[in-house]
Design a protein around this motif. Structure first.
Motif, mmCIF file in Angstrom:
data_model
loop_
_atom_site.group_PDB
_atom_site.id
_atom_site.type_symbol
_atom_site.label_atom_id
_atom_site.label_comp_id
_atom_site.label_asym_id
_atom_site.label_seq_id
_atom_site.Cartn_x
_atom_site.Cartn_y
_atom_site.Cartn_z
ATOM 1 N N ALA A 228 0.831 -1.205 0.000
ATOM 2 C CA ALA A 228 0.000 0.000 0.000
ATOM 3 C C ALA A 228 0.867 1.257 0.000
ATOM 4 C CB ALA A 228 -0.919 -0.007 1.212
ATOM 5 N N ASP A 229 1.986 1.188 0.721
ATOM 6 C CA ASP A 229 2.942 2.305 0.774
ATOM 7 C C ASP A 229 3.503 2.580 -0.625
ATOM 8 O OD1 ASP A 229 4.558 4.278 1.742
ATOM 9 O OD2 ASP A 229 5.868 2.975 2.910
ATOM 10 N N VAL A 230 3.921 1.514 -1.302
ATOM 11 C CA VAL A 230 4.465 1.656 -2.659
ATOM 12 C C VAL A 230 3.407 2.216 -3.604
ATOM 13 C CG1 VAL A 230 5.366 0.393 -4.660
ATOM 14 C CG2 VAL A 230 6.170 -0.182 -2.353
ATOM 15 N N LEU A 231 2.199 1.690 -3.517
ATOM 16 C CA LEU A 231 1.110 2.139 -4.395
ATOM 17 C C LEU A 231 0.820 3.625 -4.199
ATOM 18 C CD1 LEU A 231 -1.014 1.248 -6.475
ATOM 19 C CD2 LEU A 231 -2.560 0.768 -4.563
ATOM 20 N N ALA A 232 0.799 4.054 -2.935
ATOM 21 C CA ALA A 232 0.524 5.470 -2.641
ATOM 22 C C ALA A 232 1.618 6.364 -3.191
ATOM 23 C CB ALA A 232 0.387 5.664 -1.135
ATOM 24 N N MET A 233 2.880 5.946 -3.065
ATOM 25 C CA MET A 233 4.001 6.765 -3.509
ATOM 26 C C MET A 233 4.106 6.822 -5.030
ATOM 27 S SD MET A 233 5.201 8.031 -0.808
ATOM 28 C CE MET A 233 6.736 8.739 -1.352
ATOM 29 N N ARG A 234 3.450 5.904 -5.715
ATOM 30 C CA ARG A 234 3.436 5.923 -7.185
ATOM 31 C C ARG A 234 2.215 6.651 -7.739
ATOM 32 N NH1 ARG A 234 4.928 -0.365 -8.672
ATOM 33 N NH2 ARG A 234 7.105 -0.364 -7.956
ATOM 34 N N SER A 235 1.464 7.297 -6.870
ATOM 35 C CA SER A 235 0.222 7.956 -7.291
ATOM 36 C C SER A 235 0.455 9.427 -7.607
ATOM 37 C CB SER A 235 -0.834 7.798 -6.191
ATOM 38 O OG SER A 235 -1.075 6.425 -5.915
ATOM 39 N N ASP A 236 -0.628 10.163 -7.792
ATOM 40 C CA ASP A 236 -0.543 11.591 -8.116
ATOM 41 C C ASP A 236 -0.078 12.392 -6.903
ATOM 42 O OD1 ASP A 236 -3.171 12.718 -6.659
ATOM 43 O OD2 ASP A 236 -3.608 10.762 -7.553
ATOM 44 N N THR A 380 16.344 16.867 -3.568
ATOM 45 C CA THR A 380 14.939 16.571 -3.291
ATOM 46 C C THR A 380 14.126 16.589 -4.575
ATOM 47 O OG1 THR A 380 15.079 17.535 -1.075
ATOM 48 C CG2 THR A 380 12.884 17.272 -2.004
ATOM 49 N N VAL A 381 14.297 17.636 -5.376
ATOM 50 C CA VAL A 381 13.517 17.777 -6.609
ATOM 51 C C VAL A 381 13.808 16.633 -7.572
ATOM 52 C CG1 VAL A 381 13.169 19.205 -8.664
ATOM 53 C CG2 VAL A 381 13.321 20.289 -6.417
ATOM 54 N N LEU A 382 15.093 16.350 -7.801
ATOM 55 C CA LEU A 382 15.459 15.299 -8.750
ATOM 56 C C LEU A 382 14.955 13.929 -8.298
ATOM 57 C CD1 LEU A 382 19.144 16.347 -9.598
ATOM 58 C CD2 LEU A 382 17.137 16.575 -11.065
ATOM 59 N N CYS A 383 15.145 13.621 -7.017
ATOM 60 C CA CYS A 383 14.785 12.286 -6.526
ATOM 61 C C CYS A 383 13.277 12.101 -6.413
ATOM 62 C CB CYS A 383 15.467 12.018 -5.191
ATOM 63 S SG CYS A 383 17.253 11.839 -5.328
ATOM 64 N N THR A 384 12.568 13.117 -5.956
ATOM 65 C CA THR A 384 11.110 12.962 -5.877
ATOM 66 C C THR A 384 10.499 12.850 -7.269
ATOM 67 O OG1 THR A 384 10.890 15.377 -5.686
ATOM 68 C CG2 THR A 384 10.845 14.103 -3.641
ATOM 69 N N LEU A 385 11.016 13.616 -8.220
ATOM 70 C CA LEU A 385 10.483 13.523 -9.582
ATOM 71 C C LEU A 385 10.836 12.192 -10.238
ATOM 72 C CD1 LEU A 385 11.042 17.121 -11.033
ATOM 73 C CD2 LEU A 385 8.895 16.067 -10.288
ATOM 74 N N PHE A 386 11.959 11.614 -9.866
ATOM 75 C CA PHE A 386 12.344 10.328 -10.439
ATOM 76 C C PHE A 386 11.550 9.184 -9.813
ATOM 77 C CE2 PHE A 386 14.970 6.475 -10.667
ATOM 78 C CZ PHE A 386 15.245 6.427 -12.027
ATOM 79 N N PHE A 387 11.345 9.244 -8.492
ATOM 80 C CA PHE A 387 10.746 8.104 -7.793
ATOM 81 C C PHE A 387 9.247 8.235 -7.556
ATOM 82 C CE2 PHE A 387 15.240 7.716 -6.389
ATOM 83 C CZ PHE A 387 15.469 6.419 -6.809
ATOM 84 N N TYR A 388 8.738 9.413 -7.298
ATOM 85 C CA TYR A 388 7.342 9.556 -6.910
ATOM 86 C C TYR A 388 6.412 9.472 -8.123
ATOM 87 C CZ TYR A 388 9.035 11.114 -2.305
ATOM 88 O OH TYR A 388 9.637 11.196 -1.074
ATOM 89 N N GLY A 389 5.151 9.164 -7.853
ATOM 90 C CA GLY A 389 4.193 8.898 -8.920
ATOM 91 C C GLY A 389 3.898 10.087 -9.811
ATOM 92 N N TYR A 390 3.997 11.315 -9.299
ATOM 93 C CA TYR A 390 3.734 12.486 -10.142
ATOM 94 C C TYR A 390 4.935 12.823 -11.023
ATOM 95 C CZ TYR A 390 6.014 14.726 -6.112
ATOM 96 O OH TYR A 390 6.872 15.050 -5.093
ATOM 97 N N GLY A 391 6.004 12.002 -10.905
ATOM 98 C CA GLY A 391 7.155 12.114 -11.794
ATOM 99 C C GLY A 391 7.240 10.852 -12.646
ATOM 100 N N LEU A 392 8.390 10.184 -12.571
ATOM 101 C CA LEU A 392 8.580 8.967 -13.360
ATOM 102 C C LEU A 392 8.048 7.722 -12.656
ATOM 103 C CD1 LEU A 392 12.172 9.624 -14.795
ATOM 104 C CD2 LEU A 392 9.959 10.035 -15.875
ATOM 105 N N GLY A 393 7.834 7.797 -11.352
ATOM 106 C CA GLY A 393 7.182 6.702 -10.637
ATOM 107 C C GLY A 393 8.006 5.452 -10.437
ATOM 108 N N TYR A 394 9.313 5.584 -10.182
ATOM 109 C CA TYR A 394 10.165 4.410 -9.980
ATOM 110 C C TYR A 394 10.230 3.960 -8.519
ATOM 111 C CZ TYR A 394 12.030 4.198 -14.710
ATOM 112 O OH TYR A 394 12.175 4.037 -16.069
#
Length: 459
Positions: A228-236, A380-394
């Protein structure tokens, strides 16, 4: 250094101006660059993976990822952040004892403005960019508390740092003692239930049982919660924001006021002492740096590896950790382990710099350190955009070793960006904004712009 022992503030006079390029201390920038890049070695794990999945590597200790996690933990966990805090402490003295020009404000007023704006940037980093391990908010608050300490001698500052470190150790021990108390209250209840499964517990017994079982559950792996944690972090963005909100609140309120303040305060006080002694500005002898490098790393790493089994046991079997330990070695030693290690790493870097080898490396690290504020938020900007769902979602997609490929790419990008930027500009973009907000007017940005005439603080 005698000037630093003098009364730092006059009753009147012109106010402090931003540090100009000729006034910069190269070793401070280099060490700041090392610390800033080193912090990402630890932060990348939480940027890219759930903490539950990292703990699973320890519960199943085999394979390259486990050994990589262990190596990074032993060598760098808390050490690079400690060095960053040490350098911030040195920066407090540097800011309050630098040269002045006529902007209409005294150094103390400018310092408070500087810290308040840092708090604002920390809130943006946490609440806007969604990095719950932000340190700017903490630095902004603690820096204000340290304002009066500018007058103390290096030895007095060191004593204060040790005292605060002991308080930090004591707080961590107290936390463990509370956990052990919950366990001891649970034991007779467990024995009673084992003897008579139909026994009716009192409200007090139910509360004690629930408290311990809840604590144990927090330290167990929950695959559903992890997914659930992973799913949430890959969301908008809105979903990630809602998911991160409890963590941000925890880090910037309960954690900070219970533990974090002692963490940051002890290292900043140490940094102020080291700066006054000339350690950070490359003023000690080579023999002294060799002694501090060997002594710091040997003692710090001995503490780190001694603490490692206890740290792992807490994750693998929390009940055994609490019941079988009378002292939380990993926690109690940590405030001093990171101090010794940070001094050791800094001494090693200064020795290499003094040897005059790889000049290109020192130039690169110095550029990163000169723009540490920009580069910290850029991470922060580079990593959140690379990993979080509103970016590349990795988020949750990469193995631990693959995260360090991302680290290398971020390092390369930040080094190149810093070197190119500083060929034209005096400051990084966020350093310039911070200074302009602090001084209440636009600061010269380009190298070709005229700088204000300056006069010494001490005459």
């Amino acid at each position: 250094m005698e000037a630093l022992r003098a009364h730092p503030f006059g009753e009147s006079g012109p106010a402090t101006h931003p540090v100009l390029q000729p006034e910069r201390i190269p070793t401070l920038d280099i060490l700041r660059g090392v610390a800033l890049l080193g912090i990402l070695l630890m932060n990348i794990q939480v940027f890219g993976l759930t903490e539950a999945s990292l703990d699973q590597l320890i519960r199943n200790p085999h394979g390259g990822n486990y050994w990589l996690l262990t190596l990074v933990y032993g060598l760098f966990e808390n050490k690079m952040r400690a060095l960053f805090s040490i350098l911030f402490g040195a920066g407090i003295i540097l800011f309050l004892t630098k040269t002045r020009s006529g902007s209409g404000m005294e150094a103390p007023e400018l310092f408070i403005r500087r810290q308040l704006w840092l708090i604002v940037f920390g809130l943006v980093n946490a609440w806007g960019l969604l990095w719950h391990y932000d340190i700017l908010f903490h630095y902004g608050i603690v820096g204000i508390f340290l304002f009066p300490f500018i007058r103390l001698s290096p030895r007095a500052l060191l004593v204060c740092a040790i005292v605060v470190g002991l308080i930090y150790s004591g707080k961590l021990y107290w936390q463990f003692a509370e956990q052990k108390q919950k366990y001891e209250k649970f034991l007779p209840i467990a024995a009673l239930e084992k003897k008579n499964k139909k026994v009716k517990l009192t409200d007090e017994q139910k509360e004690a049982k629930s408290a311990w079982e809840g604590l144990v559950k927090e330290h167990q792996y929950d695959s559903k919660a992890d997914k659930a944690d992973v799913l949430a972090m890959r969301s908008d963005y809105a979903t990630v924001w809602t998911h991160q909100l409890p963590k941000i609140k925890q880090m910037e309120a309960p954690f900070f006021y219970q533990l974090g303040i002692w963490d940051v305060l002890s290292m900043m006080l140490l940094g102020m002492a080291l700066f006054k002694w000339g350690f950070l500005s490359n003023r000690l002898t080579t023999r002294q740096y060799i002694f501090l490098a060997l002594g710091g790393l040997l003692i710090g790493q001995a503490m780190a590896w001694l603490s490692l089994p206890v740290h792992e046991l807490e994750i693998v079997d929390f009940a055994k950790y609490v019941s079988g330990s009378s002292l939380p070695v990993a926690d109690v030693l940590m405030p001093f382990e990171r101090a010794f290690s940070a001094i050791g790493w800094a001494s090693l870097v200064l020795l290499a710099y003094r040897a005059g080898v790889a000049l290109w490396l020192w130039k690169a690290l110095g550029a990163v350190g000169q723009m540490a504020f920009t580069n910290y938020l850029m991470q922060t900007v580079l990593c959140t955009l690379f990993f979080y769902g509103y970016g590349l979602g990795y988020f949750g997609d990469l193995k631990l070793y693959q995260l360090y490929i991302v680290v290398a790419e971020v390092w390369l990008l930040q080094i190149v960006f810093s070197l190119i930027w500083l060929k034209t500009f005096r400051f990084g973009p966020l350093e310039w904004l911070w200074r302009s907000l602090t001084y209440g007017k636009r600061q010269p940005m380009r190298l070709t712009e005229k700088t204000p005439q300056i006069t010494p603080v001490f005459s």
